[in-house]
Design an enzyme around this catalytic site. Structure first.
Site, mmCIF file in Angstrom:
data_model
loop_
_atom_site.group_PDB
_atom_site.id
_atom_site.type_symbol
_atom_site.label_atom_id
_atom_site.label_comp_id
_atom_site.label_asym_id
_atom_site.label_seq_id
_atom_site.Cartn_x
_atom_site.Cartn_y
_atom_site.Cartn_z
ATOM 1 N N GLU A 149 -41.415 41.846 -8.165
ATOM 2 C CA GLU A 149 -41.793 43.373 -7.793
ATOM 3 C C GLU A 149 -40.622 44.154 -8.132
ATOM 4 O OE1 GLU A 149 -42.121 46.438 -4.170
ATOM 5 O OE2 GLU A 149 -41.621 44.547 -3.690
ATOM 6 N N GLU A 192 -47.659 49.817 2.678
ATOM 7 C CA GLU A 192 -46.230 49.877 2.903
ATOM 8 C C GLU A 192 -45.485 51.091 2.495
ATOM 9 O OE1 GLU A 192 -43.252 46.495 1.331
ATOM 10 O OE2 GLU A 192 -42.942 48.230 0.064
#
Length: 274
Positions: free
Chosen positions: A150, A249
């Protein structure tokens, strides 16, 4: 077109509750069928198993251990001299993933060492990351688990994080060349670093293995005030046939439950149009 699937990131949502087990039940009560989390390693694994089974939710993503957080670590995958610790952390992550039937692990790259300049160490760190990812790919493939990398923005969130944009990640994934190591697209980070979201989604769609969302710049609910039109982005992902989970998130502006109007509207719309 299949409707999008969302999972609650219980490291960010339902933090009004004291532990992950309670948050798992809260996510299920709010309508989520799946959860994800950063680091569960301070929680009792058997209790997490009981909570997910009782709530009937799937665990879709966890992170590898961050290392020594107090010393400034945030992952070890690309950090020089920490290869053995990365491998130990990978085994712990696999232990938790297998116990929770979780099929995705975010293999955290880590930060540029303190005192080092990015330009001076980037080639060495990339080589270490490729080596560690190749090692991880072999082990994860035997367990049926996908590894994810990520990019985290270095303009606001973490100036020293090694992996900071999708273009850098794509180069690394190409060098690794393993089908079970994929790209984790956090729209919040991608917008801050590069923008051009539509074209980047199209370009990197074949290697995207997971998506996360938050509004920019505040990192709050997708329907809060900010730069991003999530109605458009959700439609884009639907049109391209994204079938994986989308992790929520973000930092709720108030209580988590009060900020879930956006997803209830999405679920209602899907019922009405199908």
């Amino acid at each position: 077109m299949a409707p999008l699937k969302f999972c609650a990131n219980i490291s960010w949502l339902f933090t009004e509750l004291p532990d992950f087990s309670h948050r798992i039940h809260a996510a299920a009560s709010a309508g989520f069928q799946a959860v994800e989390a950063a680091w569960l390693y301070d929680s009792d694994l058997k209790e997490l198993q009981r909570a997910t089974a009782a709530a009937g939710v799937e665990v879709v993503l966890i992170n590898t251990p961050p290392g020594d957080v107090k010393a400034g670590d945030l992952g070890l995958g690309a950090v020089p001299g920490r290869e053995a610790e990365f491998r130990q952390g990978l085994l712990l992550a696999i232990e938790y993933a297998k116990a929770l039937d979780c099929k995705r692990i975010h293999l955290m790259a880590g930060r540029i060492p303190v005192g080092s300049q990015r330009k001076a160490v980037v080639k060495e760190m990339e080589a270490i990351f490729v080596q560690n990812l190749t090692y991880a790919a072999d082990i994860l493939s035997k367990e049926g688990i996908t590894g994810l990398i990520e990019p985290i923005n270095t303009k606001i969130t973490d100036p020293r994080y090694f992996l900071d944009c999708p273009h850098q990640a794509a180069v690394i994934l190409d060098k690794v060349g393993q089908p079970n190591i994929k790209l984790q697209m956090d729209i919040f980070h991608w917008q801050i670093m590069d923008g051009n979201l539509t074209q980047n989604i199209i370009k990197y769609f074949p290697i995207i293995g997971h998506i996360q969302i938050a509004q920019v710049p505040g990192r709050n609910e997708p329907d809060s005030a900010g730069e991003l039109n999530y109605t458009y982005l959700f439609n884009t992902l639907e049109n391209y046939g994204y079938l994986g989970y989308i992790g929520c998130e973000y930092k709720p502006l108030g209580s988590t439950k009060e900020g879930l109007g956006w997803i209830k509207d999405y679920w209602t719309q899907q019922v009405m149009t199908r």
